[in-house]
Design an enzyme around this catalytic site. Structure first.
Site, PDB file in Angstrom:
ATOM      1  N   LYS A  71       0.855  -1.197   0.000  1.00 48.76           N
ATOM      2  CA  LYS A  71       0.000   0.000   0.000  1.00 48.76           C
ATOM      3  C   LYS A  71       0.887   1.241   0.000  1.00 48.76           C
ATOM      4  O   LYS A  71       1.913   1.268   0.696  1.00 48.76           O
ATOM      5  CB  LYS A  71      -0.900  -0.034   1.243  1.00 48.76           C
ATOM      6  CG  LYS A  71      -1.975   1.042   1.289  1.00 48.76           C
ATOM      7  CD  LYS A  71      -2.815   0.905   2.569  1.00 48.76           C
ATOM      8  CE  LYS A  71      -3.968   1.899   2.620  1.00 48.76           C
ATOM      9  NZ  LYS A  71      -4.781   1.730   3.846  1.00 48.76           N
ATOM     10  N   SER A 146      -9.751   1.724   2.972  1.00 49.42           N
ATOM     11  CA  SER A 146      -8.851   2.508   2.138  1.00 49.42           C
ATOM     12  C   SER A 146      -7.805   1.665   1.398  1.00 49.42           C
ATOM     13  O   SER A 146      -7.202   2.169   0.458  1.00 49.42           O
ATOM     14  CB  SER A 146      -8.125   3.530   3.015  1.00 49.42           C
ATOM     15  OG  SER A 146      -7.267   2.867   3.927  1.00 49.42           O
ATOM     16  N   SER A 170     -10.039  -0.642   7.147  1.00 46.80           N
ATOM     17  CA  SER A 170      -9.423  -0.391   5.845  1.00 46.80           C
ATOM     18  C   SER A 170      -8.726  -1.576   5.191  1.00 46.80           C
ATOM     19  O   SER A 170      -8.378  -1.515   4.020  1.00 46.80           O
ATOM     20  CB  SER A 170      -8.432   0.771   5.946  1.00 46.80           C
ATOM     21  OG  SER A 170      -9.115   1.993   5.857  1.00 46.80           O
TER      22      SER A 170
END
Ligand SMILES: [Mg+2]
Ligand SMILES: [Zn+2]
Lengths: 492, 97, 477
Positions: A71, A146, A170
């Site tokens: 990420k 997210s 997330s």
């Protein structure tokens, strides 16, 4: 072996073949580098070139040569790290996050940096400054957020596995919406050093994988004490690989507050079917209450924005990142931050600043912290009677792009099954449990099943999830993903 | 519930420049969110300790041992306005020093 | 004027002399090239976290215990939020409602609290100033950023500018003797702000206070407070009222200028720092630190005035400089049966000023004068083996070369002539040489004795015992 087959292997399977010499580590990496190069989901913000020489990767480690998608919230030395924000466009960190370092020390190679909601604020990935990520199951829908880029990449066969971060869901929610496994570890299990902070008392790094075994392998590599993060202890005794075949003797509590009203019918059907499977495997399922979790969203949307408002003060145009030219200091600050942050980030900074400002602290932050105590007490009481608490991960399947962007509150409310666990600091996993049609109709989409346990019970959660995964038998890949030119139909 | 002036005050504290539309929108959205969040205002939380740390840790400390600082040029590489080994910024308006 | 009473509270920031910064491994520095002691942590780069320095905590605890504070069983750090270029994270990690320690006392002043925090970086203004929308620029040097600080806040117990200076000096010596800071005001390792207000004498209420900043020496501290007290008195005498504001002391002009008030009132939005876990100093650690505390200047001064009967100012000079105090005590021990006051005089009045003159230093322990030598010299003067003048000459030799006073007296022929033919001969010679003075003394004018004595001293090169000389003059005339 053909490239599509290669992309369908779990990491555990690939590692077995690499060790037996059947598969070359370079070949495995390049297959993914090529797949990532054809990313149509906007899952990546940066990708390694096929054939690129590994930097700092240890050829003899447990994860030798295995590609991993990271990420874009994790700092990677010399590689652009934006946290999905324009304010960090072109930012090349001087150092690598501990979590990533642990993986590369074990031999893994960074395949790419995945797209995300700006500073991890969002549940749909529509808040990225670099455009939304598309759900590989239906490109008109969101992958969740997210860590949407990580989940979409793993589901879409653009990465064998990935790491993400979970603050209020997330990792688990996008894993649920994309049909993959996602785990939020106990707070303090994995170092946060080098992980760009959103809400420091909640943020944790965790795995996004195709199956539970891979999640355990990744957890094992990630967890551990770090002198650079004084809140990090690692997991005492480490993480064991799951082997459980049944759930005999295990007690599962189903909290009414997180599994009743508000759950879409299709999701509820899959959830109930999964509860039956637990019983079939010998587990005991009992309804219970976690009364204070009903206030989880309220507490979360005070605490997380408040911490974020401080964490994001460092983006001030002085030492790194974007700066807007200005004659005077305050003007420079205000225009830089106005230009560099997106709407959702500004909204949360405003909310958090308000909640901490003179006269409001006690009413908001102070009370939210007390609610947090209550929620942790609810879980502690539940874990005296149950081994695990189980809920649907998300009240709905993936929603359409644009569907909720104008209603921040509606978007926030959809997190209610996942925010209580980080508030209590406890671990939880989401595994794919089946497919369900959206409320408004349309093709079926993945549904996630969440299992939470007491602090540092990762090995036990993984073990239970492993047994359950086997009976669920979810082996679907989305149609049109890199490994599946057509739809996969088996497995339900 | 939260008005224009409050929005402007908070935006100022947070160093965010908002245009008129954004101020209106922020007032609306924050009011909606706060209205929901205000549920916690009616809870009886008498005697409940606030949780600021979920881990039961105390006294985690670093030994006072120097580690080499980082090369200045490397640290300044990403700086928006590096000048003579320092970070240049526009002067604060109310500078009194 | 006299019916107003000053009410002053002090806020002192002490830079701790750890090896590394509060939250990262960068070394502390002063006066180096800008930004050579930085790293991603102390520059607040994305993703970095603070790692609390153990020695900083121990130093903070030593200060707290030395000031007689109660150490909190559990304290936490807070974030203090504000934007300024010298604050890389946009918040300062400090302590708020649960400081490291509270209560306590030093001298006559009660301590309100002692807490830990990190120092800001340095902002150097380089552009033109004074224009409202000037295109001035500033440079930020982060070398200092993240230096461990202890902030000491007193109760408003100080009643005057001189008292504030004296107390601040006592605090400096106390902290210096703990060995936890350089306490150098010019270099900023000790910084003192003052909250100043006045009230009618005898009143219990507190007046509106102003905050004085940037007084970077003890002299300036006293001058700044004096100026501010005068300003407040004339305001109130003129029927006006004091406005709460922050005033900046300009060392060159000695003037106080208000810092332009910010558009928004300070709203620091404190909240608990999630990146650091609570501090809970164990009783063992506290005992260990307490046991290692040296005798502190306040206690030492009191011992000197009480047990040894020294004058307050001399006692303070000895007590506030531990090396001098130790030297004094060694000298006193070597001078069996000597008066403590006399030995103190030898150290503070005779030796230290001469050392300063000789080479600029003022540490007797670092000089050539051994405590035993000074003790012997004092003994010879006391027993009148040598005159006071001769003793000073011996001291000068000791400072220059070291050695034994007896040997120097012998070598230089400085032994006092206290009786006998030699002295009588010298007196007779003086009477012959000064007939006029001799006549005046005979006719009852005692003041003329001085002239005769001067002549004797000249002849004996100061070795004559003045008492004996006087007796002889009277006898012969
Ligand atoms: Mg302070
Ligand atoms: Zn540093």
């Amino acid at each position: 072996m053909s490239a599509p087959e290669l992309l369908d292997l779990t990491v555990a399977q690939a590692l077995e073949r690499i060790r037996s010499g059947e598969l070359g580590a370079g070949e495995y990496f390049d297959a993914y580098a090529s797949a990532a190069a054809g990313d149509e989901l906007n899952a990546y913000l940066w990708r390694a070139e096929p054939g690129s020489t590994p930097s700092g990767a240890h050829p003899d480690g447990d994860l030798a040569g295995v590609p991993i998608a990271v990420k874009d919230i994790f700092c990677t030395e010399g590689i652009q790290t934006t946290a999905g924000s324009k304010i960090l466009e072109g930012h090349r960190p001087a150092y690598t996050a501990t979590a990533v370092r642990r993986l590369t020390d074990a031999g893994a190679r960074v395949l790419g940096k995945t797209n995300m909601d700006e500073f991890a604020m969002g549940s749909s990935n529509e808040n990225s400054a670099y455009g939304p990520v598309l759900n590989p199951w239906d490109r008109a829908r969101v992958p969740g957020g997210s860590s949407g880029g990580s989940a979409a990449a793993v589901a879409g066969r653009l990465a064998p596995w990935a790491i993400g971060t979970d603050t209020g869901g997330s990792i688990r929610q996008p894993a649920s919406l994309c049909g993959v496994v996602g785990m939020k570890p106990t707070y303090g299990a994995v170092s946060r050093y080098g992980m760009i902070a959103f809400a420091s008392s909640l943020d944790q790094c965790g795995p996004v994988t195709r199956d539970v075994t891979d999640a355990a392998i990744l957890m094992r590599a990630l967890e551990g004490r770090d002198a650079c993060d004084q809140t990090c202890t690692g997991i005492d005794g480490g993480v064991e690989l799951p082997r459980r075949e049944d759930l005999r003797g295990l007690r599962f509590g189903v909290p009414a507050e997180l599994s009743g009203d508000g759950i879409d019918a299709g999701v509820r059907a899959v959830f109930e079917r999964t509860l039956e499977r637990i019983e079939e495997l010998g587990g005991e399922v009992t309804e219970t209450q976690l009364p204070n979790t009903a206030e989880g969203i309220s507490a979360y949307y005070v605490i997380a924005p408040a911490e974020a408002s401080a964490n994001l003060s460092r983006y001030d145009g002085v030492r790194f990142g974007l700066r807007q030219p200005a004659e005077e200091l305050t003007e420079m600050y205000e225009t830089t931050r106005a230009a560099g942050f997106g709407a959702e980030v500004k909204r949360r900074i405003m909310l958090g600043t308000y909640a901490l400002s003179a006269g409001y602290y006690d009413a908001y932050y102070g009370r939210a912290q007390r609610v947090r105590t209550r929620i942790a007490e609810d879980f502690a009481a539940a874990f005296e009677r149950f081994d695990f608490v189980v809920t649907p991960t998300s009240p709905s399947v993936a929603f359409e792009l644009g569907e909720r962007v104008d209603e921040p509150l509606a978007m926030y409310l959809s997190d209610y099954c996942t925010v209580p666990m980080p508030l209590a600091g406890i671990p939880a996993i989401s595994i794919p449990a089946g497919l369900a049609a959206p409320e408004a109709g349309g093709p079926e989409l993945p549904v996630g099943f969440q299992i939470a346990g007491p602090a540092f019970s990762e090995s036990r959660i993984l073990d239970a999830a492993f047994a359950l995964e086997k009976t669920i038998g979810f082996t679907l890949a989305p149609a049109g993903s890199a490994s599946q030119p057509g739809a996969g139909e088996e497995g339900r | 519930m939260i008005d224009r002036d409050e929005v402007l005050h908070v935006a100022r504290l947070a160093r965010l420049q908002l245009d008129d539309d954004e101020v209106e929108q922020a007032a609306r959205e924050l009011s909606t969110i706060l209205e929901h969040v205000d549920r916690i205002g009616s809870l009886d939380l008498e005697g409940v300790e606030p949780t600021s740390h979920v881990v039961a840790l105390e006294n985690v400390l670093r030994p006072d041992e120097p580690r080499p600082s980082w090369p200045r040029e490397q640290m300044l590489e990403g700086a928006p306005d590096p000048v003579e080994g320092a970070y240049r910024v526009p002067s604060p308006q109310a500078a009194a020093e | 004027m006299s019916d107003w009473e000053a009410v002053i509270g002090l806020e002192i920031h002490v830079q701790l002399s750890t090896r590394t910064k509060m939250f990262c491994g960068c070394e502390l520095s002063f006066g180096d090239e800008p930004n050579v002691h930085t790293c991603p942590v102390c520059l607040g780069h994305p993703g970095t976290l603070p790692a609390l320095n153990e020695r900083a905590i121990r130093h903070g605890l030593a200060i707290a215990l030395a000031l007689g504070c109660e150490v909190a069983p559990r304290s936490i750090f807070h974030r203090k939020n504000y934007f300024y270029p010298d604050l890389p994270k946009g918040y300062q990690i400090s302590q708020y409602d649960t400081p490291l320690a509270s209560g306590g006392r030093l001298g006559d002043v009660r301590i309100h609290r002692v807490h830990l925090e990190e120092d800001a970086a340095k902002l150097i203004h380089v552009g033109e100033s004074g224009r409202i929308h000037g295109s001035g620029a500033s440079l930020v040097d982060f070398n200092r950023g993240g230096t461990p600080l202890v902030e000491i806040v007193t109760e408003p117990d100080v009643r005057g500018a001189a008292e504030a200076r004296e107390w601040a000096q006592l605090l400096r010596e106390t902290v210096r003797q703990l060995g936890v800071s350089d306490v150098n005001m010019e270099e900023g390792s000790l910084r003192c702000d003052a909250n100043v207000s006045i009230r009618p004498a005898g009143s219990k209420e507190l007046g509106t206070k102003t905050e004085l900043k940037n007084m970077n020496s003890f002299r300036f501290l006293e001058r700044g407070i004096t100026a501010e007290l005068e300003r407040q008195r004339s305001l109130v005498d003129g029927g006006e009222s004091v406005v709460q504001e922050t005033l900046h002391f300009d060392p060159t002009s000695g003037e106080l200028t208000p810092l332009r008030s910010k558009e928004e009132a300070h709203d620091y939005r404190y909240f608990p720092e999630p990146d650091l876990v609570p501090l809970a100093p164990s009783p063992d650690v506290l005992d260990e630190i307490r046991a290692a505390l040296p005798e502190l200047p306040g206690a030492r001064r009191d011992r000197y005035t009480g047990e040894l009967g020294l004058a307050a100012d001399i006692a303070a000079q000895l007590a506030f400089s531990p090396a001098t105090g130790d030297y004094y005590e060694q000298t006193l021990a070597a001078a069996a049966g000597a008066e403590p006051r006399v030995i103190a005089n030898w150290v503070i009045v005779e030796l230290v000023p001469r050392l300063r003159q000789a080479d600029g230093g003022d540490d007797p322990a670092a000089s050539r004068v051994e405590p035993a030598a000074l003790a012997a010299l004092a003994g010879m003067a006391q027993s009148k083996q040598i005159s006071h003048g001769s003793a000073r000459e011996v001291l000068a030799v000791l400072i220059a070369e070291g050695g034994e006073p007896a040997a120097i007296v012998e070598r230089e022929g400085l032994a006092q002539i206290s009786a006998g033919d030699e002295l009588e001969a010298a007196v007779r010679a003086a009477i012959e040489a000064e007939p006029e003075a001799a006549e005046q003394v005979r006719s009852g004018n005692d003041r003329a004795i001085g002239r005769l004595m001067g002549a004797v001293m000249k002849q004996t090169q100061g070795r004559a015992d003045p008492g004996e000389v006087q007796k002889l003059i009277r006898g012969l005339l």
